[in-house]
Design an enzyme around this catalytic site. Structure first.
Site, PDB file in Angstrom:
ATOM      1  N   TYR A 175      -8.688  13.932  -4.256  1.00 29.07           N
ATOM      2  CA  TYR A 175      -8.222  14.025  -3.161  1.00 29.07           C
ATOM      3  C   TYR A 175      -7.067  14.953  -2.670  1.00 29.07           C
ATOM      4  O   TYR A 175      -6.739  14.941  -3.072  1.00 29.07           O
ATOM      5  CB  TYR A 175      -7.604  12.157  -2.418  1.00 29.07           C
ATOM      6  CG  TYR A 175      -8.678  11.174  -3.514  1.00 29.07           C
ATOM      7  CD1 TYR A 175     -10.241  11.780  -4.023  1.00 29.07           C
ATOM      8  CD2 TYR A 175      -8.221   9.871  -2.999  1.00 29.07           C
ATOM      9  CE1 TYR A 175     -10.955  10.582  -3.982  1.00 29.07           C
ATOM     10  CE2 TYR A 175      -8.816   8.753  -3.685  1.00 29.07           C
ATOM     11  CZ  TYR A 175     -10.097   8.775  -3.951  1.00 29.07           C
ATOM     12  OH  TYR A 175     -11.214   7.960  -4.549  1.00 29.07           O
TER      13      TYR A 175
ATOM     14  N   HIS B 174       0.937  -1.179  -0.375  1.00 30.00           N
ATOM     15  CA  HIS B 174      -0.146  -0.140  -0.327  1.00 30.00           C
ATOM     16  C   HIS B 174       0.933   1.189  -0.192  1.00 30.00           C
ATOM     17  O   HIS B 174       0.498   2.166   0.417  1.00 30.00           O
ATOM     18  CB  HIS B 174      -1.110  -0.649   1.294  1.00 30.00           C
ATOM     19  CG  HIS B 174      -2.072   1.037   1.411  1.00 30.00           C
ATOM     20  ND1 HIS B 174      -1.813   1.731   1.771  1.00 30.00           N
ATOM     21  CD2 HIS B 174      -2.821   0.741   0.620  1.00 30.00           C
ATOM     22  CE1 HIS B 174      -2.858   2.309   1.836  1.00 30.00           C
ATOM     23  NE2 HIS B 174      -3.941   2.036   0.244  1.00 30.00           N
TER      24      HIS B 174
END
EC number: 2.7.4.1
Length: 759
Positions: free
Chosen positions: A531, A498
């Site tokens: 974002y 991630h």
């Protein structure tokens, strides 16, 4: 005894908490192994289940805050429509992942209690109840507020029955020419099995019969998702089959633009699909399937084969939700429930639209007064004068001083894109390494890496094939990268990668220099416009060598035990974050100033919650900015009364992670990819970097201050887990974090432009 009685009669409150007398009476979970140290005091049991909010209900509470943006009349009308669409996407994913996971646990007879003291079955029942209420609120918001407001500004979504005969005839012509050829009726009878219903597809249940004395037959007709879901009235006279919505869409004499849902056009022209039979009834339904299919990485022959199998399984996975129209015949409901193997509680009555993503086609109308003021990401002052054609200057600027970029306030293309493009075309660059978790389907980042490989640069890319719902997109990029001769790693057995990191290895006059980018967000040019994410560019050799180790782990088979500066999960991240929290607690006990500010997407890990409780009990001031899930309950006397929890929901999705520790006046800041969730700390590869430059710390302080002082988009959680939205004082200044940071970015750009002009 009912399930409610068995669970103590607790009731989920609208904003996510259980009120005092309604907390679960289930025996507290004894999780003494959550931390290595005993509770701070003998008279407080920090393993008590009532101290922990439920993960699933907390996530639904976040979705309620999203829905509030659609209710909020202070928002432009199209912005309210956008949030209705976002809620559809959010709840679809929630059912596919979270409800699907609960159903798997129930099927496996899992009885282990969650930290808040609930079994999987109890959680499943409660989340279905809460989700049903949210979906009802979504429909009410549209029907009672948004739809009338659209009509007031000349945009109407009308019933097919209200159209004139000429208008219906034009739409029938459109249907016959542009829609009918795409439809495939699937009938269920002794000669045909029950049809497969694809995930998230909108379908018509059609009951037909040839003669009055015959029983009806059930057929499924899928509403094609590749056709516009709203069709302009009057735009198809003369056989026009272009159903796109734009500023040229047909208008009435008074300027009103009217639209009909595609599903209703199909429904009222089914005689062309079912000729010579009686259409007894039609009703719409929608199915959601579990995305939590089983995967055994240890026995998989290869990760690519495993992911391909996961994608196949997901198509046919267990159904976790069935949405039907309110007037759906009982016979159709019963048939669907039986054939899809559902519990009655998984049946949701809805009105049209069930899927609000199709309504966003209205945004193609030229109505800027109904939209938020457009935002154009600003050039970063340190990158503004740099060029991909002058890599020496670009890399020298990063070597001179670390750079912090903040998207979408700063341009992604003009910072991250420029960095990678300069490296790709620089003959002095020896290697480029990057992690790809999610990226755009037409990714410029990937194309840049391919360009670098063609230029003779060594390129290594870690593509996480297990990035949920991006598996297929990432598979395509893996194949493309391998075709170009690029070294590709697919993932790590037992772990999901991630990290959001990139490394450039460059030959310079004094040797090899490492240039690093450590980010909170993906290398995705589209989400970078929506974002909020931070990225640190640095020539710090320690961080560079840490990334070398990390990338060697991705492509090799050994995991390093130590890192110089990076906090890496699952190696040292949990240990270091725990140490930093405990250091603040020790300082508070010693009478020194102690403070923690942590911004993240989710605070779910019970161990970290307990550490924060311990720190609060020691006297540490703690401000948490948690966008979504939060298990911690702030403001409990004697346990968390020095902790505040805020959530900011606005035009941008808060995605950055920032961690601040006061450290007795010598503060430390960190940014990176990990939330305080068990999966991030223990089951994913994550990277968090320290921010040491004083001027960059000032930038991070400004971000945190903007969020914590927001009185327009910020929500505060109380001790029962309920959220209340902040409001500006009467006749007072409105402080909206996203607006503050947009203005700050514009001011930065103007100052840089003025400085350049003066020089």
């Amino acid at each position: 005894m009912s399930e409610d009685e068995a669970h103590g009669g607790d009731r989920y409150e609208p904003n996510g908490g259980l009120t005092g007398s309604q907390r679960p009476t289930t025996a507290p979970v004894r999780v003494s192994d959550l931390v290595d140290t005993p509770p701070a005091t003998d008279d407080v049991d920090l393993s008590d289940a009532t101290l922990y909010l439920n993960r699933e209900l907390s996530e639904l509470s976040f979705h309620e805050r999203v829905l509030n943006e659609a209710f909020d009349e202070r928002n432009p009308l199209f912005e309210r429509v956008k949030f209705l669409s976002i809620l559809t996407n959010n709840l679809d994913e929630f059912f596919m992942k979270r409800v699907g996971g609960l159903k798997q646990q129930i099927a496996a007879d899992v009885t282990e209690l969650s930290p808040d003291g609930r079994t999987p079955h109890e959680q499943w029942r409660l989340v279905l109840e809460r989700a049903r209420d949210l979906l009802d609120q979504q429909t009410a918001c549209f029907e009672e507020l948004v739809r009338p407001a659209l009509a007031d500004v000349g945009i109407e979504i009308v019933a097919y029955e209200t159209l004139s005969s000429d208008e219906q005839a034009a739409l029938r012509d459109y249907f016959e020419a542009a829609v009918l050829p795409t439809l495939t009726p699937l009938t269920f009878d002794p000669a045909h099995p029950f049809p497969f219903i694809s995930n998230l597809s909108l379908s018509l249940a059609v009951l037909t019969r040839e003669h009055d004395d015959e029983p009806t037959k059930f057929s499924r007709v899928k509403v094609p998702g590749n056709r516009p879901q709203l069709v302009s009235v009057g735009a198809h006279a003369g056989g026009d089959t272009d159903a796109r919505i734009d500023s040229e869409s047909s208008s009435d004499a008074d300027g009103t633009k009217r639209f009909v849902p595609l599903a209703r056009i199909i429904e009222h022209n089914l005689d062309l699909l079912f000729p010579n039979v009686e259409i007894v009834d039609t009703s719409l339904f929608r199915v959601t399937r579990n995305a939590e299919v089983r995967r055994n990485e240890e026995v998989a022959e290869g990760l690519i084969a495993m992911i391909e199998d996961v994608l196949r399984q997901r198509r046919f996975a267990t159904v976790v939700r069935l949405e039907v129209e309110a007037d759906t015949p009982t016979a159709v409901r019963d048939l669907l429930v039986e054939q899809l193997d559902l519990d009655d509680r998984e049946l949701f009555e809805r009105e049209i639209p069930m899927d609000f993503t199709g309504v966003t086609a209205l945004f193609d109308l030229d109505r800027p007064e109904l939209e938020v003021e457009p935002w154009h990401p600003q050039p970063h002052p340190r990158f503004a004068s740099l060029s991909v054609d002058d890599p020496d200057t670009l890399f020298a600027e990063i070597a001179r001083k670390d750079v912090l970029v903040h998207h979408p306030y700063h341009s992604f293309t003009g910072t991250v894109g420029t960095f990678l493009q300069a490296a790709a075309n620089d003959p002095n660059v020896l290697a480029i390494k990057a992690t790809i978790y999610r990226t755009a389907p037409d990714s410029e980042v990937i194309e840049t890496l391919i360009e670098a490989a063609k230029n003779g640069t060594q390129v290594a890319v870690m593509v996480e094939l297990k990035a949920r719902f991006d598996e297929e997109n990432n598979l395509r990029w893996v194949r493309r990268l391998e075709e170009e001769g690029i070294h590709v790693a697919y993932g790590t057995i037992g772990l999901k990668t991630h990290t959001k990191t990139a490394l450039v290895v460059r030959e310079e006059g004094d040797g090899v220099q490492l240039y690093s980018h450590v980010s909170t967000g993906n290398y995705h040019s589209q989400t970078a416009k929506l974002y909020t994410d931070l990225g640190l560019f640095t020539a710090d050799p320690d961080i560079g060598h840490d990334l070398v180790r990390l990338f060697n782990f991705f492509t090799g088979h050994s995991r390093h035990d130590t890192y110089r500066k990076l906090l890496v999960a699952p190696t040292n991240l949990r240990e270091e974050m725990t140490r930093l929290v405990r250091r603040e607690a020790d300082n508070a006990r010693a009478g020194r100033d102690a403070r923690i500010v942590a911004k993240m997407n989710a605070l779910e890990d019970p161990k970290m919650v307990r550490e924060l409780y311990e720190a609060s009990m020691a006297g540490v001031d703690i401000d948490l900015v948690v966008r979504g899930i939060c298990r911690l309950r702030p403001g409990i006397d004697g346990i968390s009364d020095t902790i505040s929890v805020s959530s900011v929901v606005g035009r941008f999705l808060e995605h950055s992670r920032i961690f601040y520790f006061h450290n007795d006046g010598d503060p430390e800041y960190y940014v990176g990819s990990a939330d305080w969730m068990t999966r991030n700390l223990d089951r994913r590869v994550e990277a968090i970097a320290p921010v040491v430059d004083p001027s960059l710390r000032v930038e991070l302080e400004a971000v945190l201050d903007a969020l914590l002082s927001d009185n327009r988009r910020r929500w505060e959680m109380d001790s029962e887990g309920r959220y209340e939205q902040c409001h500006p004082p009467d006749d007072g200044e409105v402080r909206e974090a996203h607006r503050v940071l947009m203005d700050r970015a514009i001011a930065e750009t103007e100052r840089a432009r003025d400085d350049q002009h003066e020089s």
